[in-house]
Design an enzyme around this catalytic site. Sequence first.
Site, PDB file in Angstrom:
ATOM      1  N   ALA A   1       0.834  -1.202   0.000  1.00 62.85           N
ATOM      2  CA  ALA A   1       0.000   0.000   0.000  1.00 62.85           C
ATOM      3  C   ALA A   1       0.870   1.255   0.000  1.00 62.85           C
ATOM      4  CB  ALA A   1      -0.948  -0.006   1.196  1.00 62.85           C
TER       5      ALA A   1
ATOM      6  N   GLY B   1       2.019   1.652  -3.490  1.00 59.28           N
ATOM      7  CA  GLY B   1       0.883   1.998  -4.336  1.00 59.28           C
ATOM      8  C   GLY B   1       0.402   3.415  -4.124  1.00 59.28           C
ATOM      9  N   ASP B   2       0.520   3.908  -2.905  1.00 59.45           N
ATOM     10  CA  ASP B   2       0.149   5.287  -2.616  1.00 59.45           C
ATOM     11  C   ASP B   2       0.979   6.228  -3.482  1.00 59.45           C
ATOM     12  OD1 ASP B   2      -1.096   7.454  -1.032  1.00 59.45           O
ATOM     13  OD2 ASP B   2       0.906   7.681  -0.186  1.00 59.45           O
ATOM     14  N   GLY B   3       2.263   5.967  -3.565  1.00 56.67           N
ATOM     15  CA  GLY B   3       3.139   6.789  -4.392  1.00 56.67           C
ATOM     16  C   GLY B   3       2.853   6.646  -5.874  1.00 56.67           C
TER      17      GLY B   3
END
Length: 134
Positions: A23, A26-28
């Site tokens: 996560a 994936g946030d980046g």
Amino acid sequence: MENLFQMNFTVAQVNAMSNLALAHMGDGAYELLCRAYLCQKGDKTVLRLHKDTVEMVKAPAQARFAAAIFPLLTQEETDFFRRGKNAHTHAAPKSATPREYALATGLETLFGALFLMGQTQRLNELFAAGITAI
């Protein structure tokens, strides 16, 4: 020395990572796609780009995005999404419900896994499919 930044991890390597590590990646990746999308749309001030990016990466917007792309996911992608959605997170922002936050974490986990495996074409396909939801 091995190139640590080459994004061609195997499925086994990605599966060995924690849900929250995926996560985090994936946030980046998701934010970078949002930034590129906004820059491509046209002439905006830096302040407007920042504010629009913040709105796009908030959990409620990510939850809508996740709902839009969920029917398009393969079984492997669904598994990554569920791993994140079911992760035991200890904090949720005030601006999101627990369900929205879980969906947002699922989306980020999926995007982190795809990014690490070098599946940029698939990331672009899913981003194009989900962008209209936010």
